[in-house]
Design a protein around this motif. Structure first.
Motif, PDB file in Angstrom:
ATOM      1  N   LYS A 110       8.967  12.605  -1.185  1.00 59.87           N
ATOM      2  CA  LYS A 110       8.136  11.905  -2.171  1.00 59.87           C
ATOM      3  C   LYS A 110       6.945  11.278  -1.471  1.00 59.87           C
ATOM      4  O   LYS A 110       7.080  10.633  -0.426  1.00 59.87           O
ATOM      5  CB  LYS A 110       8.941  10.804  -2.868  1.00 59.87           C
ATOM      6  N   VAL A 112       3.909   8.548  -1.992  1.00 64.84           N
ATOM      7  CA  VAL A 112       3.497   7.411  -2.816  1.00 64.84           C
ATOM      8  C   VAL A 112       2.225   6.826  -2.216  1.00 64.84           C
ATOM      9  O   VAL A 112       2.199   6.468  -1.030  1.00 64.84           O
ATOM     10  CB  VAL A 112       4.580   6.317  -2.877  1.00 64.84           C
ATOM     11  N   TYR A 114      -0.364   3.769  -2.206  1.00 66.74           N
ATOM     12  CA  TYR A 114      -0.552   2.370  -2.601  1.00 66.74           C
ATOM     13  C   TYR A 114      -2.024   1.996  -2.439  1.00 66.74           C
ATOM     14  O   TYR A 114      -2.684   2.428  -1.489  1.00 66.74           O
ATOM     15  CB  TYR A 114       0.295   1.449  -1.734  1.00 66.74           C
ATOM     16  N   VAL A 127      11.304   4.103  -2.673  1.00 63.47           N
ATOM     17  CA  VAL A 127      11.528   5.257  -3.548  1.00 63.47           C
ATOM     18  C   VAL A 127      12.959   5.170  -4.068  1.00 63.47           C
ATOM     19  O   VAL A 127      13.793   4.445  -3.511  1.00 63.47           O
ATOM     20  CB  VAL A 127      11.317   6.608  -2.822  1.00 63.47           C
ATOM     21  N   ASN A 193       8.921   7.087  -7.506  1.00 61.81           N
ATOM     22  CA  ASN A 193       8.342   5.817  -7.092  1.00 61.81           C
ATOM     23  C   ASN A 193       8.768   4.730  -8.079  1.00 61.81           C
ATOM     24  O   ASN A 193       9.344   5.007  -9.134  1.00 61.81           O
ATOM     25  CB  ASN A 193       6.814   5.911  -6.945  1.00 61.81           C
ATOM     26  N   ILE A 210       0.739   0.723  -7.022  1.00 63.46           N
ATOM     27  CA  ILE A 210       0.806   2.171  -6.886  1.00 63.46           C
ATOM     28  C   ILE A 210      -0.379   2.808  -7.616  1.00 63.46           C
ATOM     29  O   ILE A 210      -0.659   2.468  -8.760  1.00 63.46           O
ATOM     30  CB  ILE A 210       2.126   2.719  -7.451  1.00 63.46           C
TER      31      ILE A 210
END
Length: 238
Positions: A110, A112, A114, A127, A193, A210
């Motif tokens: 995953k 993510v 930010y 996660v 997320n 996010i």
């Protein structure tokens, strides 16, 4: 007249073809960013139930999610006046046991991103695995047993790696880069997320914001919208 048109055309082309990265970067391009990572921890958390007054149905028994969380801190030189940097990208790699095949592990991934990440503060990235994924992997509610084999996190700033965490050492330290029939990548156990889970509103100030796709990106992207995002009505009001 033709030369004037050619000049205008050239100027427009120069504006239109400015690289997206330089157009979006607001921080000092010469700023050096360092990220320190601590240990990635696993917490088993129950689904939150919200009471309502007009629903006669009984509340379901809460099931358990897997919450993978890693503490981190950002250092920047020179320190930005705002106290924040534009963005950090976290890439999570989790290897779990394959419930359908012995001696094989499933690699879950995953990414993510930010934004507005604070400098000099204790911050967290995370996660999640849904209760159905956890039960399918372990065979029981709540994920008992040693079902997580390897863990890894890679952090990038402006496309460059600035920090790495691994649960392993030696030859297996960067296990997620190893091509092996014993570690198979899959998307059938999706890591999520925080905004894609019922925990999106809980402990909000513990995590950076996010990045969400804007309306144009969401309309043209095959990536699912974050948890709780309202669906826009189709064109024409149909």
């Amino acid at each position: 007249m033709k030369s004037i048109l050619n000049t205008i055309t050239a100027m427009l082309a120069a504006v239109l073809f400015v690289p997206a990265a330089s157009a979006q970067t607001t921080s000092n391009p010469r700023m050096q960013v360092r990220v320190s990572l601590e240990k990635l921890s696993l917490y088993m958390r129950q689904s939150p139930n919200v009471l309502t007054q007009d629903d006669p149905r009984p509340l379901p028994k809460p099931k358990k999610w897997a919450d993978f969380e890693i503490p981190f801190k950002v250092e920047a030189a020179p320190t930005p006046k705002s106290g924040y940097i534009d963005a950090l990208t976290f890439k999570f790699y989790i290897a779990v046991v394959n419930p359908d095949r012995s001696r094989q592990y499933l690699k879950l991934y995953k990414e993510v991103k930010y934004v507005n990440v604070p400098v000099g503060e204790n911050t967290y990235a995370s996660v999640y695995l849904s209760p159905s994924s956890v039960k399918r992997i372990t065979g029981v509610e709540g994920g008992r047993g040693k079902w997580v084999k390897y863990q890894g996190v890679v952090v990038e700033y402006n496309g460059k790696i600035v920090a790495t965490y691994s649960s392993e050492r030696g030859k297996m330290e960067k296990w997620w880069t190893i091509q092996s029939p014993s570690i198979v990548e899959t998307s059938y156990y999706p890591l999520l997320n925080k905004d894609e889970t019922p925990f999106s509103v809980f402990w909000y100030d513990r995590y950076p914001e996010i990045m969400r796709p804007n309306s144009q990106q969401a309309a043209s992207s095959s990536v699912p919208a974050p948890f709780g995002t309202p669906v826009a009505p189709p064109a024409g009001g149909e």
